[in-house]
Design an enzyme around this catalytic site. Structure first.
Site, short mmCIF file in Angstrom:
data_model
loop_
_atom_site.label_atom_id
_atom_site.label_comp_id
_atom_site.label_asym_id
_atom_site.label_seq_id
_atom_site.Cartn_x
_atom_site.Cartn_y
_atom_site.Cartn_z
N TYR A 118 8.58 -4.73 -38.14
CA TYR A 118 7.87 -5.97 -37.81
C TYR A 118 6.55 -5.67 -37.11
CZ TYR A 118 7.18 -10.62 -35.72
OH TYR A 118 6.67 -11.83 -35.33
N LYS A 140 2.67 -6.52 -38.43
CA LYS A 140 1.79 -7.38 -37.64
C LYS A 140 0.55 -6.64 -37.14
CE LYS A 140 4.00 -11.34 -37.75
NZ LYS A 140 3.41 -12.50 -38.47
#
Length: 295
Positions: free
Chosen positions: A165, A169
């Site tokens: 994740y 990002k």
């Protein structure tokens, strides 16, 4: 009130949470909105139905606004084509892109998730925004106007159990800075947002205290900040804002004075490592391009 009349927005992941509130906020101010949400689970691998997006469209239309639903799962060029084509067919232009869709598999060690899970998370959080930007770019350039907001995460700075994740990002930093440079001649402005908001992804938190703490950050306040960044009035581009609980703060990458040795060796660095690490006089670096031009 900011006026978005005649503007068309694509908001991904707009069926719930922050995305939903952004779609409603823009529509309330006159924008026509394509509400994109694949309707599935936050793990990016469990699809749902268009009903999730359609529910938000119904809210907008019941309030007198205009909107259409789309259930494409972001992450590929084909899905980007479908989303952009749907918006163009419905409204004939695209002025705003909010890349909000993303996903997480929860807190897992770097080697605990499967290859499929890693690829799904990075595809949704990074390639999804990238592909959509590529598809709206010629439209915005021809209009000589565009506003792009990429939803990032504080996890991109590093957080236990979020390797896939945070990787996805953090990739949005370079993407946002680069398109802000390339878009400047066409009044295309791009910014990033690190939201702090209580969404369904909070259900993946294992720490009950953190889960309860998150409840004080409503999604509506984050959506209001994003709405401003989508406006013609917004002068910022290539910047990252932390938004949560009513607080808005710019984030940046800074460099210290460092250590310089024209005959650098591993040994000389060993003797001056603390000087190299010193951040007592930080200088903000907006982009590599700005650094090159400054020198």
């Amino acid at each position: 009130m900011l006026d978005f009349t005649s503007k068309v927005a694509i908001v991904t992941g707009a069926g719930r949470g922050v995305g939903r509130d952004v779609a409603l906020s823009l529509a309330r101010r006159g924008a026509k909105v394509l509400v994109n949400d694949y309707g599935g689970d936050g793990d990016t691998l469990t699809p749902g139905t268009i009903d999730v997006a359609q529910a938000v469209v119904a809210e907008i239309m019941n309030a007198g606004g205009e909107a259409v639903a789309d259930a494409s799962s972001v992450g590929t060029g084909a899905s980007a084509d479908a989303i952009v084509s749907r918006a163009m067919e419905a409204f004939g232009r695209i002025d705003i892109l909010v890349n909000n869709a993303g996903g997480s598999i929860g807190i897992v060690e770097v080697d605990e998730d499967t290859d499929e899970q890693v690829e799904g998370i990075i595809r949704t959080n990074l390639l999804g925004p990238y592909m959509l930007i590529r598809r709206v770019w010629p439209i915005m350039k021809a209009q000589r106007y565009g506003r792009i907001v990429n939803i990032m995460s504080g996890a991109m700075l590093g957080m236990h159990g979020t390797a896939a994740y945070s990787s996805g990002k953090s990739g949005l930093i370079g993407l946002t800075n680069t398109i802000s440079i390339e878009g400047a001649p066409f009044d295309i402005r791009a910014n990033g947002v690190l939201p702090v908001a209580f969404t369904r992804l909070a259900n993946r938190l294992k720490d009950k205290e953190t889960f309860e703490w998150m409840k004080q950050f409503p999604t509506e306040l984050v959506a209001e900040g994003i709405t401003y960044l989508c406006s013609a009035e917004n002068p910022a581009s290539g910047e990252i804002f932390h938004i949560g609980g009513g607080q808005v703060t710019r984030y940046g990458i800074c460099a210290g004075s460092g250590f310089n040795d024209g005959q650098l060796t591993a040994e000389s660095l060993a003797a001056h490592i603390e000087q190299a690490r010193d951040m007592s006089n930080p200088v903000l670096h907006g982009s590599t391009q700005a650094m090159i031009e400054a020198n």
